[in-house]
Design a protein around this motif. Structure first.
Motif, PDB file in Angstrom:
ATOM      1  N   ILE A   1       2.350  -1.613  -7.181  1.00 56.36           N
ATOM      2  CA  ILE A   1       1.117  -1.804  -6.404  1.00 56.36           C
ATOM      3  C   ILE A   1       1.091  -3.244  -5.896  1.00 56.36           C
ATOM      4  O   ILE A   1       0.995  -4.188  -6.674  1.00 56.36           O
ATOM      5  CB  ILE A   1      -0.133  -1.493  -7.247  1.00 56.36           C
ATOM      6  CG1 ILE A   1       0.009  -0.103  -7.906  1.00 56.36           C
ATOM      7  CG2 ILE A   1      -1.386  -1.547  -6.377  1.00 56.36           C
ATOM      8  CD1 ILE A   1      -1.137   0.264  -8.826  1.00 56.36           C
TER       9      ILE A   1
ATOM     10  N   GLY B   1      -0.885  -2.676   0.255  1.00 54.60           N
ATOM     11  CA  GLY B   1      -2.316  -2.551   0.518  1.00 54.60           C
ATOM     12  C   GLY B   1      -2.897  -3.555   1.478  1.00 54.60           C
ATOM     13  O   GLY B   1      -4.097  -3.558   1.724  1.00 54.60           O
TER      14      GLY B   1
ATOM     15  N   GLY C   1       3.289 -21.750   6.767  1.00 50.72           N
ATOM     16  CA  GLY C   1       4.653 -21.690   6.229  1.00 50.72           C
ATOM     17  C   GLY C   1       4.690 -21.595   4.721  1.00 50.72           C
ATOM     18  O   GLY C   1       3.822 -22.132   4.032  1.00 50.72           O
TER      19      GLY C   1
ATOM     20  N   ALA D   1       6.160 -10.635  -5.244  1.00 53.55           N
ATOM     21  CA  ALA D   1       6.455  -9.998  -6.531  1.00 53.55           C
ATOM     22  C   ALA D   1       6.815  -8.525  -6.341  1.00 53.55           C
ATOM     23  O   ALA D   1       7.822  -8.036  -6.870  1.00 53.55           O
ATOM     24  CB  ALA D   1       5.266 -10.149  -7.482  1.00 53.55           C
TER      25      ALA D   1
ATOM     26  N   GLN E   1       1.707 -20.571  -9.947  1.00 52.76           N
ATOM     27  CA  GLN E   1       1.654 -19.601  -8.842  1.00 52.76           C
ATOM     28  C   GLN E   1       2.429 -20.118  -7.640  1.00 52.76           C
ATOM     29  O   GLN E   1       1.990 -21.030  -6.952  1.00 52.76           O
ATOM     30  CB  GLN E   1       0.201 -19.342  -8.457  1.00 52.76           C
ATOM     31  CG  GLN E   1      -0.597 -18.727  -9.595  1.00 52.76           C
ATOM     32  CD  GLN E   1      -2.061 -18.554  -9.264  1.00 52.76           C
ATOM     33  OE1 GLN E   1      -2.590 -19.219  -8.383  1.00 52.76           O
ATOM     34  NE2 GLN E   1      -2.731 -17.663  -9.972  1.00 52.76           N
TER      35      GLN E   1
ATOM     36  N   LEU F   1      -7.867  -2.963 -10.978  1.00 49.51           N
ATOM     37  CA  LEU F   1      -7.205  -1.807 -11.611  1.00 49.51           C
ATOM     38  C   LEU F   1      -6.904  -2.063 -13.091  1.00 49.51           C
ATOM     39  O   LEU F   1      -7.138  -1.197 -13.935  1.00 49.51           O
ATOM     40  CB  LEU F   1      -5.903  -1.484 -10.855  1.00 49.51           C
ATOM     41  CG  LEU F   1      -6.091  -0.950  -9.420  1.00 49.51           C
ATOM     42  CD1 LEU F   1      -4.771  -0.960  -8.667  1.00 49.51           C
ATOM     43  CD2 LEU F   1      -6.676   0.458  -9.464  1.00 49.51           C
TER      44      LEU F   1
ATOM     45  N   HIS G   1      -4.253 -25.798  -1.274  1.00 52.44           N
ATOM     46  CA  HIS G   1      -4.509 -25.518  -2.695  1.00 52.44           C
ATOM     47  C   HIS G   1      -3.507 -26.196  -3.615  1.00 52.44           C
ATOM     48  O   HIS G   1      -3.749 -26.286  -4.809  1.00 52.44           O
ATOM     49  CB  HIS G   1      -4.489 -24.005  -2.936  1.00 52.44           C
ATOM     50  CG  HIS G   1      -3.091 -23.453  -2.965  1.00 52.44           C
ATOM     51  ND1 HIS G   1      -2.227 -23.570  -1.915  1.00 52.44           N
ATOM     52  CD2 HIS G   1      -2.417 -22.823  -3.954  1.00 52.44           C
ATOM     53  CE1 HIS G   1      -1.073 -23.016  -2.258  1.00 52.44           C
ATOM     54  NE2 HIS G   1      -1.169 -22.564  -3.473  1.00 52.44           N
TER      55      HIS G   1
ATOM     56  N   ALA H   1       6.888 -15.770  -8.105  1.00 51.95           N
ATOM     57  CA  ALA H   1       6.397 -14.383  -8.069  1.00 51.95           C
ATOM     58  C   ALA H   1       7.571 -13.439  -7.811  1.00 51.95           C
ATOM     59  O   ALA H   1       7.678 -12.376  -8.437  1.00 51.95           O
ATOM     60  CB  ALA H   1       5.328 -14.230  -6.995  1.00 51.95           C
TER      61      ALA H   1
ATOM     62  N   GLY I   1      -5.469 -23.110   4.188  1.00 49.00           N
ATOM     63  CA  GLY I   1      -4.021 -22.953   4.410  1.00 49.00           C
ATOM     64  C   GLY I   1      -3.482 -23.921   5.456  1.00 49.00           C
ATOM     65  O   GLY I   1      -2.277 -24.061   5.609  1.00 49.00           O
TER      66      GLY I   1
ATOM     67  N   SER J   1      -3.003 -17.038   5.626  1.00 44.69           N
ATOM     68  CA  SER J   1      -3.480 -18.000   6.623  1.00 44.69           C
ATOM     69  C   SER J   1      -2.613 -19.246   6.714  1.00 44.69           C
ATOM     70  O   SER J   1      -2.880 -20.136   7.523  1.00 44.69           O
ATOM     71  CB  SER J   1      -4.918 -18.415   6.289  1.00 44.69           C
ATOM     72  OG  SER J   1      -4.921 -19.070   5.035  1.00 44.69           O
ATOM     73  N   SER J   2      -1.570 -19.321   5.898  1.00 43.27           N
ATOM     74  CA  SER J   2      -0.744 -20.537   5.882  1.00 43.27           C
ATOM     75  C   SER J   2       0.331 -20.463   6.963  1.00 43.27           C
ATOM     76  O   SER J   2       0.893 -19.398   7.203  1.00 43.27           O
ATOM     77  CB  SER J   2      -0.097 -20.666   4.509  1.00 43.27           C
ATOM     78  OG  SER J   2       0.727 -21.793   4.482  1.00 43.27           O
TER      79      SER J   2
ATOM     80  N   CYS K   1       3.231 -27.028  -2.632  1.00 42.06           N
ATOM     81  CA  CYS K   1       3.415 -26.185  -1.437  1.00 42.06           C
ATOM     82  C   CYS K   1       3.258 -26.982  -0.154  1.00 42.06           C
ATOM     83  O   CYS K   1       3.913 -26.678   0.841  1.00 42.06           O
ATOM     84  CB  CYS K   1       2.394 -25.045  -1.430  1.00 42.06           C
ATOM     85  SG  CYS K   1       2.568 -23.934  -2.844  1.00 42.06           S
TER      86      CYS K   1
HETATM   87  C1  LIG Z   1      -3.055 -20.916   1.561  1.00 40.19           C
HETATM   88  C2  LIG Z   1      -1.904 -20.703   0.592  1.00 40.19           C
HETATM   89  C3  LIG Z   1      -0.663 -21.260   0.876  1.00 40.19           C
HETATM   90  C4  LIG Z   1       0.395 -21.080  -0.012  1.00 40.19           C
HETATM   91  N1  LIG Z   1       1.590 -21.695   0.244  1.00 40.19           N
HETATM   92  C5  LIG Z   1       2.623 -21.520  -0.584  1.00 40.19           C
HETATM   93  C6  LIG Z   1       3.867 -22.149  -0.328  1.00 40.19           C
HETATM   94  O1  LIG Z   1       4.019 -22.895   0.649  1.00 40.19           O
HETATM   95  N2  LIG Z   1       4.879 -21.933  -1.218  1.00 40.19           N
HETATM   96  C7  LIG Z   1       4.731 -21.125  -2.303  1.00 40.19           C
HETATM   97  O2  LIG Z   1       5.696 -20.947  -3.049  1.00 40.19           O
HETATM   98  N3  LIG Z   1       3.563 -20.531  -2.576  1.00 40.19           N
HETATM   99  C8  LIG Z   1       2.510 -20.709  -1.744  1.00 40.19           C
HETATM  100  N4  LIG Z   1       1.306 -20.118  -2.028  1.00 40.19           N
HETATM  101  C9  LIG Z   1       1.204 -19.266  -3.236  1.00 40.19           C
HETATM  102  C10 LIG Z   1       1.752 -17.878  -2.881  1.00 40.19           C
HETATM  103  O3  LIG Z   1       1.046 -17.355  -1.771  1.00 40.19           O
HETATM  104  C11 LIG Z   1       1.612 -16.937  -4.060  1.00 40.19           C
HETATM  105  O4  LIG Z   1       2.138 -17.527  -5.230  1.00 40.19           O
HETATM  106  C12 LIG Z   1       2.344 -15.623  -3.783  1.00 40.19           C
HETATM  107  O5  LIG Z   1       1.823 -15.017  -2.620  1.00 40.19           O
HETATM  108  C13 LIG Z   1       2.218 -14.678  -4.978  1.00 40.19           C
HETATM  109  O6  LIG Z   1       2.851 -13.477  -4.689  1.00 40.19           O
HETATM  110  P1  LIG Z   1       2.288 -12.107  -5.299  1.00 40.19           P
HETATM  111  O7  LIG Z   1       3.241 -11.077  -4.841  1.00 40.19           O
HETATM  112  O8  LIG Z   1       2.001 -12.266  -6.737  1.00 40.19           O
HETATM  113  O9  LIG Z   1       0.849 -11.925  -4.609  1.00 40.19           O
HETATM  114  P2  LIG Z   1       0.499 -11.724  -3.061  1.00 40.19           P
HETATM  115  O10 LIG Z   1       1.505 -12.368  -2.199  1.00 40.19           O
HETATM  116  O11 LIG Z   1      -0.922 -12.150  -2.905  1.00 40.19           O
HETATM  117  O12 LIG Z   1       0.633 -10.156  -2.855  1.00 40.19           O
HETATM  118  C14 LIG Z   1      -0.238  -9.250  -3.498  1.00 40.19           C
HETATM  119  C15 LIG Z   1      -0.318  -8.029  -2.615  1.00 40.19           C
HETATM  120  O13 LIG Z   1      -0.988  -6.979  -3.302  1.00 40.19           O
HETATM  121  C16 LIG Z   1      -1.787  -6.295  -2.373  1.00 40.19           C
HETATM  122  N5  LIG Z   1      -2.796  -5.525  -3.097  1.00 40.19           N
HETATM  123  C17 LIG Z   1      -3.852  -5.992  -3.830  1.00 40.19           C
HETATM  124  N6  LIG Z   1      -4.540  -4.969  -4.352  1.00 40.19           N
HETATM  125  C18 LIG Z   1      -3.918  -3.833  -3.953  1.00 40.19           C
HETATM  126  C19 LIG Z   1      -4.174  -2.441  -4.176  1.00 40.19           C
HETATM  127  N7  LIG Z   1      -5.206  -2.018  -4.913  1.00 40.19           N
HETATM  128  N8  LIG Z   1      -3.332  -1.515  -3.609  1.00 40.19           N
HETATM  129  C20 LIG Z   1      -2.260  -1.927  -2.867  1.00 40.19           C
HETATM  130  N9  LIG Z   1      -1.978  -3.232  -2.631  1.00 40.19           N
HETATM  131  C21 LIG Z   1      -2.810  -4.176  -3.163  1.00 40.19           C
HETATM  132  C22 LIG Z   1      -2.347  -7.401  -1.498  1.00 40.19           C
HETATM  133  O14 LIG Z   1      -2.823  -6.914  -0.261  1.00 40.19           O
HETATM  134  C23 LIG Z   1      -1.109  -8.290  -1.333  1.00 40.19           C
HETATM  135  O15 LIG Z   1      -0.335  -7.909  -0.229  1.00 40.19           O
HETATM  136  C24 LIG Z   1       0.218 -20.303  -1.180  1.00 40.19           C
HETATM  137  C25 LIG Z   1      -1.038 -19.751  -1.465  1.00 40.19           C
HETATM  138  C26 LIG Z   1      -2.097 -19.963  -0.595  1.00 40.19           C
HETATM  139  C27 LIG Z   1      -3.450 -19.399  -0.915  1.00 40.19           C
END
Ligand SMILES: Cc1cc2nc3c(=O)[nH]c(=O)nc-3n(C[C@H](O)[C@H](O)[C@H](O)COP(=O)(O)OP(=O)(O)OC[C@H]3O[C@@H](n4cnc5c(N)ncnc54)[C@H](O)[C@@H]3O)c2cc1C
Length: 306
Positions: A8, A33, A43, A13, A279, A241, A135, A284, A130, A40-41, A139
């Motif tokens: 999910i 999802g 890069g 990740a 994070q 969930l 944050h 991830a 972003g 919004s970033s 990054c």
């Molecule tokens: C503004 C900003 C800039 C960043 N810049 C950097 C950077 O330059 N370098 C870096 O290493 N990290 C950066 N990060 C951190 C990085 O974005 C996160 O560490 C990374 O996205 C984590 O990956 P993830 O797969 O755990 O979560 P996410 O990338 O957030 O993915 C989670 C996904 O799950 C989906 N989802 C949620 N609930 C459901 C559901 N019920 N059913 C189906 N799908 C669902 C969401 O829509 C999303 O697509 C940044 C964060 C922010 C906020």
């Protein structure tokens, strides 16, 4: 069971887990999802071989590289509920494009649903998120190095972040937006790094197309020119969930996992920002890959009884 694994979330990740499980020839449904946290970033920085890539492009490549793995299915699907059923799970969701209801049966579930950041309800924070409102210096610090920077917040959180940010710029101002709850020791440490403190209420942040952040406007109308503002925003889980299933969370609201990335619910795994720890997109992706390996090994043990 329809699938070996339901993943999910299709951020770093989830996509990484799908890749590893596809290479194990596991029947996988990857429920995508919606947009990732960093949507919004401009890069993704610090991601080996992809430094500075647009977030959407990173995920596009992730999807493209899943194509050879026939056993991996990707659906635009928001999962709304999961219940334990037999030795696996029954999940229900809706198609994000067509609102069509879906029911999925899977032997294991991996939550890769990420977190959302709660920004101060002041004009400019969400709009500049972003870009001028950042944050994490790991990054974005390099992009704003040597520039006039602000760090927003109170107490220990703002003190620690401001001291960290002073590694990237010697021109840092702490903006507490009212009472800062800074101890004499915190003030001394900030002073030692030549970090000023502004404790007036903030009215808004003002940016422009060329300069992501231009200035901070205080409630008394005065302005502080800054090119970027950092803050440690509180977060909440993107999806409830795990909570609805009764999975344990830590004191900060992250989904607790053991060293094998299994939550307190047997067969339910979690990876990425949704779990405790640092994070970052690369971390991830690594966690997704690790979760995929332990899930494959747990399925293999089930299939090869002693
Ligand atoms: C503004 C900003 C800039 C960043 N810049 C950097 C950077 O330059 N370098 C870096 O290493 N990290 C950066 N990060 C951190 C990085 O974005 C996160 O560490 C990374 O996205 C984590 O990956 P993830 O797969 O755990 O979560 P996410 O990338 O957030 O993915 C989670 C996904 O799950 C989906 N989802 C949620 N609930 C459901 C559901 N019920 N059913 C189906 N799908 C669902 C969401 O829509 C999303 O697509 C940044 C964060 C922010 C906020």
């Amino acid at each position: 069971m329809q699938y070996d694994v339901l993943i999910i979330g299709a951020g770093s990740a989830g996509l990484s887990a799908a890749l590893t499980l596809g290479r194990c020839m596991r029947r996988v449904l990857l429920a995508d999802g919606g947009p990732p946290r960093n949507e919004s970033s401009p890069g993704v920085h610090g991601f080996l071989t992809r430094d500075g890539i647009r977030p959407a492009e990173l995920l596009r490549i992730g999807h493209e590289q899943l194509r050879p793995y026939d056993s991996v299915e990707v659906q635009c699907l928001e999962i709304e509920s999961i219940v334990q059923e037999g030795r696996g799970f029954r999940a229900t969701g809706v198609g994000t494009a067509d609102d069509a209801p879906h029911t999925i049966l899977a032997r294991r579930v991996l939550l890769a649903t990420g977190v959302a950041d709660i920004l101060p309800p002041l004009p400019g924070f969400r709009e500049l998120w972003g870009r001028g409102v950042l944050h994490c210096p790991y990054c974005h610090g390099w992009e704003v190095r040597g520039q006039p920077l602000a760090v927003y917040g109170q107490g220990r959180t703002v003190t620690g972040l401001a001291l960290l940010v002073s590694r990237w710029s010697s021109n840092v101002v702490v903006v507490t937006d009212g009472a800062g709850y800074l101890t004499p020791n915190a003030r001394r440490r900030l002073r030692h790094q030549k970090i000023q403190i502004r404790e007036e209420r903030v009215a808004r942040l003002v940016g422009s197309a060329e300069h992501d952040l231009q200035y901070i406007e205080f409630a008394d109308g005065s302005q502080l020119q800054r090119n970027a503002l950092f803050l440690h925003a509180p977060q909440h889980q993107r999806s409830a969930l795990a909570e609805k299933l009764g999975a344990r969370h830590n004191s900060k609201g992250a989904v607790w996992v053991d060293s094998a990335m299994e939550t307190s619910i047997r067969g339910l795994y979690a990876a990425g920002d949704t779990t405790p720890g640092t994070q970052q997109a690369l971390l991830a992706a690594a966690a997704g890959s690790k979760a995929a390996i332990v899930i494959n090994e747990s399925l293999t043990r089930e299939e090869c009884p002693r």
